[in-house]
Structures are given as structure tokens and as C-alpha cells.
Scaffold this motif. Structure first.
Motif, PDB file in Angstrom:
ATOM      1  N   LEU A   1       3.513   0.011   8.995  1.00 24.15           N
ATOM      2  CA  LEU A   1       2.671  -0.528  10.056  1.00 24.15           C
ATOM      3  C   LEU A   1       1.283   0.085   9.996  1.00 24.15           C
TER       4      LEU A   1
ATOM      5  N   GLN B   1      -5.992  -4.161   7.189  1.00 23.48           N
ATOM      6  CA  GLN B   1      -6.763  -4.941   8.161  1.00 23.48           C
ATOM      7  C   GLN B   1      -8.191  -4.383   8.263  1.00 23.48           C
TER       8      GLN B   1
ATOM      9  N   PRO C   1       9.832  -2.704  13.340  1.00 19.94           N
ATOM     10  CA  PRO C   1      10.717  -3.490  12.477  1.00 19.94           C
ATOM     11  C   PRO C   1      11.725  -2.637  11.717  1.00 19.94           C
TER      12      PRO C   1
ATOM     13  N   GLU D   1       8.545  -9.716   3.461  1.00 25.41           N
ATOM     14  CA  GLU D   1       8.409 -11.156   3.603  1.00 25.41           C
ATOM     15  C   GLU D   1       7.038 -11.552   4.153  1.00 25.41           C
ATOM     16  N   TYR D   2       6.580 -10.804   5.131  1.00 29.06           N
ATOM     17  CA  TYR D   2       5.354 -11.219   5.796  1.00 29.06           C
ATOM     18  C   TYR D   2       4.118 -10.446   5.341  1.00 29.06           C
ATOM     19  N   HIS D   3       4.326  -9.395   4.575  1.00 25.72           N
ATOM     20  CA  HIS D   3       3.198  -8.687   3.977  1.00 25.72           C
ATOM     21  C   HIS D   3       3.518  -8.322   2.534  1.00 25.72           C
ATOM     22  N   PRO D   4       3.773  -9.349   1.730  1.00 31.23           N
ATOM     23  CA  PRO D   4       4.184  -9.079   0.341  1.00 31.23           C
ATOM     24  C   PRO D   4       3.087  -8.399  -0.474  1.00 31.23           C
TER      25      PRO D   4
ATOM     26  N   ALA E   1      14.440  -1.922  14.107  1.00 25.08           N
ATOM     27  CA  ALA E   1      15.103  -3.186  14.431  1.00 25.08           C
ATOM     28  C   ALA E   1      16.084  -3.557  13.323  1.00 25.08           C
TER      29      ALA E   1
ATOM     30  N   PHE F   1      11.133  -7.416   6.707  1.00 25.59           N
ATOM     31  CA  PHE F   1      10.028  -8.035   7.416  1.00 25.59           C
ATOM     32  C   PHE F   1       8.714  -7.854   6.669  1.00 25.59           C
TER      33      PHE F   1
ATOM     34  N   ARG G   1     -10.247  -5.028   5.217  1.00 24.71           N
ATOM     35  CA  ARG G   1     -10.720  -6.408   5.151  1.00 24.71           C
ATOM     36  C   ARG G   1     -11.971  -6.573   6.014  1.00 24.71           C
TER      37      ARG G   1
ATOM     38  N   PRO H   1      -2.326   0.708  18.816  1.00 23.27           N
ATOM     39  CA  PRO H   1      -2.843   0.283  17.516  1.00 23.27           C
ATOM     40  C   PRO H   1      -4.362   0.159  17.513  1.00 23.27           C
TER      41      PRO H   1
ATOM     42  N   ILE I   1      -0.550  -1.497   7.241  1.00 27.57           N
ATOM     43  CA  ILE I   1      -1.073  -2.821   7.601  1.00 27.57           C
ATOM     44  C   ILE I   1      -2.410  -2.682   8.322  1.00 27.57           C
ATOM     45  N   LEU I   2      -2.481  -1.700   9.198  1.00 26.99           N
ATOM     46  CA  LEU I   2      -3.735  -1.474   9.913  1.00 26.99           C
ATOM     47  C   LEU I   2      -4.851  -1.082   8.941  1.00 26.99           C
TER      48      LEU I   2
ATOM     49  N   LYS J   1      -5.653   3.502  16.899  1.00 23.12           N
ATOM     50  CA  LYS J   1      -5.324   3.839  15.517  1.00 23.12           C
ATOM     51  C   LYS J   1      -6.318   3.174  14.576  1.00 23.12           C
TER      52      LYS J   1
ATOM     53  N   THR K   1      11.264  -2.084  18.680  1.00 23.39           N
ATOM     54  CA  THR K   1      10.078  -2.885  18.480  1.00 23.39           C
ATOM     55  C   THR K   1       9.503  -2.639  17.092  1.00 23.39           C
TER      56      THR K   1
END
Lengths: 332, 332
Positions: A243, A250, A73, A276-279, A76, A273, A253, A218, A246-247, A221, A71
Motif C-alpha cells: 500500500l 502515485q 487487503p 490483479e489491480y496493480h500488476p 483480508a 489484490f 506519477r 494516506p 502504491i502511494l 503519508k 481493511t
DNA sequence: TAGCATATGTCAATCGTTTATCACAAAAAA
DNA sequence: TTTTTTGTGATAAACGATTGACATATGCTA
């Protein structure tokens, strides 16, 4: 019932021996018989029973792949690469998610042995050394030390967080925090912590280590991260993985903390991943392709030439810094 | 060499038959012999060779799991659930990533048959119906119609995008676009498109269908999305999946388009990953746990009672709308 | 004491394939 | 012509476990 060798022999009008000779390609064979046999195999949609073959001593062409979870990335992508490379060499994988569960890992290990897998790639370790030593199969480990007999492949974790910390410093951070899970010996996280500490020492800053339990949800966290952001005056955070980073982004923000002006953040892993999704996230990129390739190559070498010892017991692959907006403002 | 049954027998001082009786628990057995045998098995670290057992007609306890990729969080979570549930029932999985590659899928199918797996769970389909019909093994399909003999489990794709479209409408959107990959018959995407169209018709709006090729790199996808956002005046976008939705949010941020004020976005899948790391995204949640449970239950039923036909050939599980900031402004 | 359940052993066949050995031809090379 | 190479078949023994048939022995019970 599935057709068997003798059915093919009957259909092709040859002996079972000949069919086996065709399948295993040895002895003298004429073109015509070969063709007859192939035709019969195709007509009957015949597949040699690999259980029977393996029972006779042939390899099963099965590899056990043990990771805590797919799960995440990073795992994965790593597992997918491993699967790919093994497939190209004619192997299939039995996927074992250990879920950080000792019992499950033990059970899987047992099952893999019972299934006569040709080898194991392990990226999880909840078990003691003895249990891995008892396995008696070629094993290659990713990023964990399982036993002194099992070679380890990993990225340069130490240098990774070292560079990460330096990056934050160069970008202007002076209150640099380390965000990771609690201390665990033998775990790669440990080296990542050390890399951070080394850099902090060289930069003559003070270390701030903040632990977040990895297994926590999360949400929890995030809570812990918000506490960190509000109660401490960090202006840079080195995260043990993307990950978590990213938190942090977030939370920042939500708290209206400007990235990277007020806070610089850097992660670790650098999966496709995330790229691409969090450049926007700066991170330390592990060479997933190379890791997978090396794991597979070492394992297959072990399988093919069990006698021949490996040159090294530890392979540390270089990492790369990927600079992006979370540490570096394009506008400035 | 790995110890075998006869070694255990010798060590325990009993006959091979008795050991087999202990392992398979049949016939008359005294407590003492059982203990002797168990002790010997433990002492020798004995594992019955499952190849030999299976060859004799026992099940292999292996399930083939075919999905295009585990890099997509949705598949990763689904596969992980499947793995979990199968593990609890004593099965292991052979993971097959088809990578949307016909040849690879065919090869895997062959290998699975050769390895005498007990059954297959398939979430990919590049092959023709005949090839799946020829397999001659219990198969359950996720979200794809492989053949009229293979039961299908899926979420309510139609209702999903129907609800999604309605949600955007209720939130105020009037120029609602559908963002998905090019038309493909038999693919679930097709039903998702239909759900959108149905809602658009009922709402008396005009449909705007924008295709992005799935196999394209996210960079190209982003480009195409930015074109959509700048050259069309969409105020709502229904995305076929969450990842695409994330790209839309990203593009909107870059283009300074306010979400949800100027543009409302909704995704599809609702993985735990997205809920945790992108809680701002409204989405249609597929019941991953239920899907996995149903797939596993149906398959195991097929394996245990091959004669007994299943009640249904198609199982459509309910989806849920998860409302969040990408369609609904808390501040308003 | 016959009859039965309990407890264990011996023996052999079986699962589907591999592989070695022996045998026999026909074709090619000497 | 003789020898060698090539092509095929028949037979049987593995691989490791399962299982049925049958034998035997003990203890218990009717």
C-alpha cells in the motif's frame, strides 16, 4: 420455540437417549430407528443446541481470530483463507478487529475466553506477554511474538527485504531508501528493516531510512512521500508494504518521475489484490495460502493433542520476488 | 481448569448465590461483599462461562455476519464498520464468507442457529426464501431481498448509476456504456442497470450494455474490457463497481487511451480504500458508515423488541457523487 | 417494640444435551 | 439350548450459571 431433543424423540417415537445416540453415533442402532430419527429431525428442522453440547464438555468449534483490521487487503486475504480452511474442518470464526487498541484487544480476549472458543489465531499484539500467557488456550500467532510459549508463523521478512533491496540494485539503483513505519521492537517491520540494512551493507551502499507513521492517514503519508521524492535524490525505494508502495507510485506519477527509469519501487505482501489491480508493482510475495494453512494446522493440532508439544516454536515460510514494471522496464 | 462460580465463592468466602448476585447486579449487596467478590474474580482471573449463561436464557451476544467475501474492499469496510459498532454495543461477530456458495451459506445458517446467535446480518443470498424464513431469528439484509419478512437496507442504487450516467454526459460523453455483470434478478446490480437505462432514455442516447462475469478472474475481465475499448467507440463507461473501473483505467492506460479526454470512467462504491489509493477515479459513494449503523440499529431493535414491528421494510440511503479526474480534467 | 429495608445464605429447579448404568428383549451365534 | 451380540428404554447425574423461594440476622425507624 426451537425444537429440542425431546421433541425429536417424541416425534420419532423413541427415547431421548436413542436420539442422542443417533446424533453422536455411538452404541448399537438399527437402520430403521436411525432413519426415523433423521426424519423427525428434518421434519422439525431440528438443530442440536451447541451451547448445551459444549457446556457438557464438547468443543465449541469456535476459533477467535484477532487481527488489527480487515481493511488492509493483506489481512483480508489472510483472514479469508483462515476462515475457509477452518470452515472445511468444521469450525467457525469469531472475528476480532483489534484496531491497534489495547483495550479492545483485551476485551476481545476476555470475551473469547467467556465464549469458550477452542483456540485463537492472533495477528495483533498490543498486550503484554502476561495477558497472553494467562489465557490458557491454544494460541498461534502470526508474525508477532506474544510470549515464549506461543508459536509464531511468519514469512521470511528478513530475506524479503534483502531480496527486494538486491533487486533494486541489480536494476540499477544506487540510492536506495527504506520506507516504513517507525522502529518497533518485536514487530515484523523490524526484521524487514534489518533485511534492508543487511543488503545495503553487503552492497556497500549507505542506508537511508524514512519513517512514515502507519496509523497516519494516506494523505499525510503521501505528503511525507512527496517530500522524500523531492528533497532527496532516491533512485530506489524499498517499501514495507504494497500500500505504501502504491502511494509512492502515485506520488511519482504526480511529480512526473518516470518509473522505473528514474525511480524503482518495490513493495511487500503481494496479495492477489495487488497482483490483479496493480500488476505494475514489483513486490515480495508472502505465501498467504501456506501461512493460513500452517496457522490452522498448528492450531488444530494443539487443540486435538494439547499434551503433545510442537516441534518448533517458530515457522518461517519462504517468500518470492515478483518482478514487474516498477523495477524492470520491459521496453529496455 | 478454568475457575468457576463456586471457586470464586469459596475464595471470596461467600455463597455462590451472592457471587451470581454481584455479577448480575441484583438484590441487596453491601459494598464490602461486592469488593470481596470482585477481588476474588480478579485474583482467579474468572470469566463467567457464557455458554452456561446463555443456556439459561440469556442472550449469547453473538451476531452472524454473512457476506460473500471480505476480499472486496467494499465488503471489508462494511464488515469492519459493523464489527466496530456491534463491539461497542457488547456484541461479537461470527464471520461467514459465503463465497457465493449455496452449500456453504446453508451450512453457516445451520451453524448460526445451533450456536444460538442473537441475530444475523446478511449481505449474500444464494438460498431460497423458504430457508431464510425458516431461520426464526432476527435478520437484516444488506442490498438483497431474502424474503418479504426480512427488512432490507441499501444505497440508492438506481439514483447512483443515474447520476453517474448524467455525470459522464455532462462531461461530454455521448457513447456511454454500462459495464456490469450479467443480469440477475433481485440483485442490486439490477437496479444499477436500471438507473443507467433511465438516464440513457432521458438523455435520448442509446444504451450499450456490456457484461463481464464477476466471478471471472481479473485477467479475463481485463481481456474483455480491452476488447470493449478497441472494438467499440465508447467515450464513457459506467461501471457497477470501483474495481471494475480500476481495470478499465488500467486497460486504457495500456491502450494509450487518454483519460478523461478520450474516455471518461465512473465507478460505484467509493470505499475509503479507493478514495485513498485511487483518488483519480470518479465514483458513486455509498455511505458505508450509515449503512453499517442502520443495519446494526435495526438488528438490535429487532433483538430487543421482537414484538414491535419495524416501521419500514426497505431503507434506501442516499449516495453521493465524487467527481475526480476520470471524468473531469482539472487542466481544462 | 413491631415493622421494614438491608444483607446474606441454603436449597432446588432449570436451561438442553451427553453419557454412564441398569434393565430388558429379540436376534444371532455357539 | 445357552451364550453373545444387538437394539432400545428408563433414570439420573453431570456441565456452569441463574433465579426464585425461603430463612435468618442486623440495623433503623415509626
Amino acid at each position: 420455540m426451537r425444537p429440542k431433543l425431546t421433541d425429536v424423540a417424541a416425534k420419532a417415537g423413541v427415547s431421548a437417549t436413542t436420539v442422542s445416540r443417533v446424533i453422536n453415533n455411538y452404541g448399537y442402532l438399527s437402520k430403521t430407528t436411525k432413519e426415523k430419527v433423521f426424519r423427525a429431525m428434518k421434519d422439525l428442522n431440528y438443530q442440536p443446541n451447541s451451547l448445551a453440547r459444549s457446556l457438557h464438555g464438547k468443543k465449541t468449534q469456535l476459533i477467535g481470530v484477532i487481527f488489527p483490521s480487515i481493511t488492509n487487503p493483506f489481512f483480508a486475504e489472510l483472514v479469508e483463507q483462515i476462515e475457509n480452511k477452518l470452515f472445511n474442518r468444521g469450525f467457525k470464526i469469531i472475528l476480532c478487529n483489534s484496531a491497534d487498541n489495547k483495550e479492545k484487544e483485551r476485551d476481545y480476549l476476555r470475551m473469547l475466553i467467556a465464549n469458550q472458543v477452542d483456540g485463537i489465531i492472533a495477528g495483533a499484539h498490543n498486550l503484554g506477554i502476561e495477558e497472553y500467557n494467562k489465557v490458557g488456550l491454544p494460541i498461534i500467532s502470526f508474525d508477532r511474538s506474544l510470549s515464549d510459549k506461543i508459536p509464531i508463523v511468519s514469512s521470511d521478512n528478513l530475506k524479503g527485504t534483502f531480496l527486494a533491496t538486491q533487486e533494486l540494485y541489480q536494476a540499477g539503483s544506487r540510492h536506495i531508501y527504506f520506507l516504513g513505519n517507525p522502529h518497533q521492537i518485536g514487530n515484523p517491520t523490524d526484521l524487514r528493516l534489518q533485511g534492508y540494512q543487511k543488503a545495503i551493507n553487503e552492497l556497500k551502499l549507505t542506508a537511508h531510512i524514512h519513517s512514515v507513521n502507519f496509523s497516519e492517514s494516506p494523505n499525510l503519508k503521501s505528503l511525507s512521500i512527496k517530500k522524500l521524492l523531492t528533497q532527496h535524490h532516491a533512485d530506489g525505494i524499498v517499501c514495507t508494504d504494497d500500500l505504501t508502495a502504491i502511494l509512492v507510485l502515485q506520488a511519482a506519477r504526480q511529480l512526473k518521475i518516470k518509473i522505473p527509469a528514474e525511480l524503482k519501487v518495490i513493495g511487500f505482501d503481494g496479495t492477489a489484490f495487488i497482483q490483479e489491480y496493480h500488476p505494475e508493482l514489483s513486490t515480495i510475495v508472502q505465501p498467504i495460502h501456506d501461512i493460513a494453512a500452517l496457522l490452522v494446522n498448528l492450531l488444530l493440532k494443539r487443540i486435538e493433542y494439547p499434551e503433545q508439544p510442537l516441534e518448533q516454536m517458530q515457522y518461517i515460510l519462504p517468500i518470492k520476488l515478483l518482478r514487474s514494471q516498477s523495477t524492470f522496464n520491459l521496453a529496455e
